[in-house]
Motif scaffolding. Structure first.
Motif: not given
Length: 153
Positions: A11, A39, A68
Motif C-alpha cells: 500500500h 478490507d 482499507y
C-alpha cells in the motif's frame, strides 16, 4: 504459486493536490509498524424480482467503494503515517490522497484518489505504544493496471 501472505501486498500513499488528475511519481509506502490492514469495502445493492422469472429477487450491485483500514503503531518519523496524521484536522479536499495498492503477487495494481477518515495518530493505554489507524476509501473505482512480470533468477 499457492497462497501469498498479506505482507506481500503493498500500500502506497501520496499527497493529493486539488485539481490534479494523475498522481506524481513519488510514493510513500504505508508499512512501517502496520500490523493489519482490513478490507472495509462497501457495496450498494438493489433487489428486484421480474415476471419473466419465478418472482425470486435478483441482486444487482449498483456501487463499489473499496476501502482499507490500516492499523498498527504510530511513528511520527514515518513519512506515510505523517502524511495521513497531517490530515486529521482538515476537511473536504484536505482529506484527499492518492492511494496505490499492489497485489501480493506483484501482477496487478490499483491507483486512485481516496478520502482518509477515522484518523488515529497517537492514543491508547499509558503503558502501550501509540496507535495508528485510519480508513482509506477510494473515491471511485480505482484504475487497474497489469504490471510487467519480472522473471526470477
Amino acid at each position: 504459486m499457492g497462497r501469498l501472505k498479506n505482507a506481500e501486498r503493498q500500500h502506497y500513499v501520496q499527497a493529493y493536490v486539488p485539481g490534479t488528475e494523475e498522481p506524481g511519481e513519488e510514493w510513500l509506502e504505508l508499512a512501517k509498524y502496520i500490523s493489519t490492514i482490513g478490507d472495509d469495502t462497501q457495496e450498494g445493492t438493489e433487489e428486484e424480482g421480474f415476471y419473466d422469472g419465478d418472482g425470486t429477487a435478483e441482486v444487482t450491485v449498483t456501487s463499489v467503494a473499496q476501502a482499507y483500514t490500516p492499523e498498527g503503531y504510530y511513528d511520527p518519523t514515518d513519512e506515510a503515517q505523517e502524511l495521513i496524521a497531517g490530515l486529521k484536522y482538515k476537511v473536504g479536499d484536505g482529506r484527499k490522497i492518492w492511494h496505490r495498492v499492489v497485489r501480493s503477487d506483484g501482477k496487478k495494481e490499483w491507483v486512485g484518489r481516496a478520502t482518509v477518515t477515522a484518523i488515529v495518530a497517537g492514543g491508547g493505554d499509558a503503558i502501550a505504544y501509540e496507535t495508528f489507524s485510519c480508513n482509506i476509501r477510494f473515491d471511485q473505482i480505482p484504475e487497474e493496471t497489469d504490471l510487467p512480470v519480472v522473471p526470477e533468477g
